[in-house]
Design an enzyme around this catalytic site. Sequence first.
Site, PDB file in Angstrom:
ATOM      1  N   HIS A   1      18.653   7.708 -11.654  1.00  0.00           N
ATOM      2  CA  HIS A   1      18.135   8.862 -10.898  1.00  0.00           C
ATOM      3  C   HIS A   1      18.976  10.122 -11.152  1.00  0.00           C
ATOM      4  CE1 HIS A   1      15.269   6.546  -8.352  1.00  0.00           C
ATOM      5  NE2 HIS A   1      16.135   5.570  -8.546  1.00  0.00           N
TER       6      HIS A   1
ATOM      7  N   ASN B   1      11.031   5.330  -3.261  1.00  0.00           N
ATOM      8  CA  ASN B   1      10.429   5.673  -4.550  1.00  0.00           C
ATOM      9  C   ASN B   1       8.986   6.101  -4.357  1.00  0.00           C
ATOM     10  OD1 ASN B   1      12.658   5.142  -6.159  1.00  0.00           O
ATOM     11  ND2 ASN B   1      12.058   3.044  -6.626  1.00  0.00           N
TER      12      ASN B   1
ATOM     13  N   HIS C   1      22.264   6.920   0.991  1.00  0.00           N
ATOM     14  CA  HIS C   1      22.670   5.521   1.157  1.00  0.00           C
ATOM     15  C   HIS C   1      21.671   4.810   2.073  1.00  0.00           C
ATOM     16  CE1 HIS C   1      24.870   1.944   1.801  1.00  0.00           C
ATOM     17  NE2 HIS C   1      26.071   2.421   1.540  1.00  0.00           N
TER      18      HIS C   1
ATOM     19  N   TYR D   1      25.570   1.968  -2.961  1.00  0.00           N
ATOM     20  CA  TYR D   1      25.431   3.425  -2.868  1.00  0.00           C
ATOM     21  C   TYR D   1      26.726   4.143  -2.500  1.00  0.00           C
ATOM     22  CZ  TYR D   1      20.505   2.997  -3.826  1.00  0.00           C
ATOM     23  OH  TYR D   1      19.317   2.737  -4.450  1.00  0.00           O
TER      24      TYR D   1
HETATM   25 FE1  HDE Z   1      18.803   2.764  -6.200  1.00  0.00          FE
HETATM   26  N1  HDE Z   1      20.614   3.497  -6.800  1.00  0.00           N
HETATM   27  N2  HDE Z   1      19.434   0.896  -6.554  1.00  0.00           N
HETATM   28  N3  HDE Z   1      16.950   2.015  -5.756  1.00  0.00           N
HETATM   29  N4  HDE Z   1      18.129   4.608  -5.906  1.00  0.00           N
HETATM   30  C1  HDE Z   1      20.961   4.791  -6.840  1.00  0.00           C
HETATM   31  O1  HDE Z   1      22.973   5.636  -5.975  1.00  0.00           O
HETATM   32  C2  HDE Z   1      20.722   0.532  -6.756  1.00  0.00           C
HETATM   33  C3  HDE Z   1      16.593   0.712  -5.709  1.00  0.00           C
HETATM   34  C4  HDE Z   1      16.920   4.968  -5.412  1.00  0.00           C
HETATM   35  O2  HDE Z   1      18.375  11.063  -4.977  1.00  0.00           O
HETATM   36  C5  HDE Z   1      22.432   4.989  -7.098  1.00  0.00           C
HETATM   37  O3  HDE Z   1      23.743   7.645  -5.340  1.00  0.00           O
HETATM   38  C6  HDE Z   1      20.851  -0.904  -6.781  1.00  0.00           C
HETATM   39  C7  HDE Z   1      15.337   0.544  -5.049  1.00  0.00           C
HETATM   40  C8  HDE Z   1      16.802   6.397  -5.358  1.00  0.00           C
HETATM   41  O4  HDE Z   1      20.523  10.698  -4.962  1.00  0.00           O
HETATM   42  C9  HDE Z   1      22.972   3.563  -7.157  1.00  0.00           C
HETATM   43  C10 HDE Z   1      19.572  -1.382  -6.617  1.00  0.00           C
HETATM   44  C11 HDE Z   1      14.938   1.809  -4.698  1.00  0.00           C
HETATM   45  C12 HDE Z   1      18.017   6.872  -5.836  1.00  0.00           C
HETATM   46  C13 HDE Z   1      21.721   2.748  -6.965  1.00  0.00           C
HETATM   47  C14 HDE Z   1      18.703  -0.259  -6.460  1.00  0.00           C
HETATM   48  C15 HDE Z   1      15.958   2.712  -5.156  1.00  0.00           C
HETATM   49  C16 HDE Z   1      18.822   5.743  -6.164  1.00  0.00           C
HETATM   50  C17 HDE Z   1      22.753   5.889  -8.232  1.00  0.00           C
HETATM   51  C18 HDE Z   1      19.117  -2.823  -6.615  1.00  0.00           C
HETATM   52  C19 HDE Z   1      13.649   2.226  -4.004  1.00  0.00           C
HETATM   53  C20 HDE Z   1      18.417   8.327  -6.005  1.00  0.00           C
HETATM   54  C21 HDE Z   1      23.240   7.194  -7.604  1.00  0.00           C
HETATM   55  C22 HDE Z   1      19.669  -3.568  -5.560  1.00  0.00           C
HETATM   56  C23 HDE Z   1      13.521   1.703  -2.666  1.00  0.00           C
HETATM   57  C24 HDE Z   1      19.131   8.838  -4.797  1.00  0.00           C
HETATM   58  C25 HDE Z   1      23.335   6.910  -6.203  1.00  0.00           C
HETATM   59  C26 HDE Z   1      19.365  10.322  -4.921  1.00  0.00           C
HETATM   60  C27 HDE Z   1      20.129   5.823  -6.636  1.00  0.00           C
HETATM   61  C28 HDE Z   1      21.766   1.411  -6.927  1.00  0.00           C
HETATM   62  C29 HDE Z   1      17.308  -0.390  -6.298  1.00  0.00           C
HETATM   63  C30 HDE Z   1      15.839   4.119  -4.982  1.00  0.00           C
HETATM   64  C31 HDE Z   1      23.755   3.195  -8.379  1.00  0.00           C
HETATM   65  C32 HDE Z   1      22.116  -1.670  -6.994  1.00  0.00           C
HETATM   66  C33 HDE Z   1      14.603  -0.770  -4.760  1.00  0.00           C
HETATM   67  C34 HDE Z   1      15.616   7.200  -4.887  1.00  0.00           C
HETATM   68  O5  HDE Z   1      23.846   3.317  -6.100  1.00  0.00           O
END
Ligand code: HDE
Length: 722
Positions: A90, A163, A354, A377
């Site tokens: 993202h 999402n 988060h 997060y």
């Molecule tokens: Fe994320 N995801 N994600 N994700 N995600 C990040 O956090 C992660 C998942 C989502 O606008 C990171 O601050 C793991 C689902 C959005 O700043 C990180 C898993 C959904 C955003 C991270 C998921 C999301 C992130 C990278 C599996 C939809 C952008 C930067 C367990 C419900 C947030 C950050 C923004 C961002 C990890 C799965 C949505 C690395 C480990 C499911 C919208 O922490």
Amino acid sequence: MSKRTNDDPASENLTGLAPSPADANRSEQAAAVLAELPGESLTTNQGLLISDNQNSLRAGVRGPTLLEDHILREKIMHFDHERIPERVVHARGAGAHGVFEVYESMSGLTKAGFLQDPSLKTPVFVRFSTVAGSRGSMDTARDVRGFSVRFYTEEGNFDLVGNNMPVFFIQDAIKFPDLIHAVKPEPHNEIPQASSAHDTFWDFISMVPESSHTVMWLMSDRAIPRSFAMMEGFGVHTFRFIDAAGSASFVKFHWKPVLGVHSLVWDEAVKLAGKDADFHRRDLWESIDEGRYPEWELGVQIVAEEDEHMFDFDLLDATKLIPESLVPVQLIGKLTLNRNPDNYFAETEQVAFHPGHLVPGIDFSNDPLLQGRLFSYSDTQLSRLGSPNFHELPINRPIAAVANNQRDGHMRQAIVRGRVSYEPNTLGGGCPMQRPWEQGGFVSHAEPMQGEKVRVRSPSFADHFSQPGLFWRSQADWEQAHIVDAFCFELGKVTVPAIRERMLANLTQVDAALAQRVADGLGMSVPPPPAGAENLPHTDKPAMDAALSMVTTRKGSLIGRKVAVLVANDVDGTPLESLRVALTAAGATLKVIAPQLGEIRSSTGNPLKVDHSLPTVGSVQFDAVYVPGGAKSVDALCNNAHALLFVKEAYKHGKPIAATDDGAMLIDKAAHSNGNQGGAFQGPGVITASGKMVNGDFVESFLAAIAKHRVTERPDMAVIVA
Ligand code: HDE
């Protein structure tokens, strides 16, 4: 900021931090900081007034630069460290401030304070993003879109980090690094950027059948939205609402765009990557800047705790949605984005969402994907923002008071008074004190738990193909055709035949016709189903779900629509101005496009200001085209390749095309320039009027066509060479 004094024992925990500027009514301190920067006089970071910002200090006018030049060194040192690591996923995003208002009290389901009082305006910050691309990648890549919403509530920050698709690729967080490694550019050559159309992505996907459902969404036009304001949002996981008495119900969160769900077509997305890589970001910025505030309604699907097991799927499985035909979405409030950030880096880049930022009244379910996110997060912010004090950055500060015994660390902002930094204490009067549920404290839902410590996927997660089938069956013909085309494009880029074959075998389990059509497009025969597929649970019910198709979405609004008017010298200006009035009144904008910038002659006698020159824009940046009459103007356009291409592309992409008087000649010339395919451009959405003036019927038909977004079928549109 608290008004408590040093005599008050609770003052031991004053944070010294101002409230977050995220509040739509900015705090005084934040306003002061904004006013100071930039100030009148140029200074160093220490406040030293600078007398010369053009020349470094040197020994003699042509001599070497002196190490002593502290002003040069400070400036260059700061510049050297301007970049921070981009988000690992993202990375590319755009944000905006706004407010959330609940329609009526939700106290029957949740005690969350921001969902109680319809007169309360809760400040929010929202960030939209793509997943795979780097910070500088194009907005229109085929990808899932992030839809992160922070509610700055009086009980602390609540982040709904969702999402634009209701399901996810994997069921367990432990697979996330594998998924992301597979979709990101391949590690040996860092190719391709912001694209899933490559070997490693499909290699992984073909081995992970649980991804089938999200892959169907990804291959649909949902992955190429027309704008952020025209896409849905979803919390994806099942959460819990908890009422004041502690009773829980399951909840799925939805964001429904007031403008409806509308998408680009693939050809537009590809061309926009070159014509305007900032297409979505720009649209969001301009909409807010011009007062056309994007809006979404917050929807919830509620499932009683006792109904947890009434579905053919598991509520804890993030690869499944709850069909709206089974549990309708109740609309409970409205989100309005009404203020652009003041500074991209300080706000959009430094915001740290988060899923674990909760408020009392909202809690988790045991979705193993959600549980894994809860660690990730805050951990990622440590490397991205560099300190556990990231909550002190203005965009991350809650409006609720912060008081605890966490101390120190890199870049600490708060100056906490007193000697007490532990609990329990008597020297600080026992402050800060714990608060029970009845006094607003957060208490985790007391869910009964029993089980062995195991690494096992629940058998209730085993049905990987029923919901992808439901999605496919719920699509209109044109939506299905776009999905087939997307699979053919993406798998067509895969160089290893065995990967394509495994994917086709998986698709046989989604739908036989889909697998056959993709196989035809790839020049392959349909392989047998994957081994063991017959043992997977499967259902064909429900047969379809209308909410999964964009056909049923809200239509009728022109807000945010952009209409291109193609003109050259001596154009008929009068119909153009009448149309401008009608479009503006409906919330659309009209842009005058001519072979060159500046002003052109118009029949009204007034020069017409040109907004864009033809070589700098394309029809893909607009929702509709209008060609006014005027013999010389039309003649010039008929001899301009950009103008002809503009009309051809608009026709190919199903956009409304209108002309008055001899403006229709440009439409004919564009059709004939299509070579041997060359019939006339006709069918729905092609609106011509023979008179010089626009009449009511003409305007009404044109506006109605724009409000429908695009036509999906026109004679010969598929064979237009553009
Ligand atoms: Fe994320 N995801 N994600 N994700 N995600 C990040 O956090 C992660 C998942 C989502 O606008 C990171 O601050 C793991 C689902 C959005 O700043 C990180 C898993 C959904 C955003 C991270 C998921 C999301 C992130 C990278 C599996 C939809 C952008 C930067 C367990 C419900 C947030 C950050 C923004 C961002 C990890 C799965 C949505 C690395 C480990 C499911 C919208 O922490």
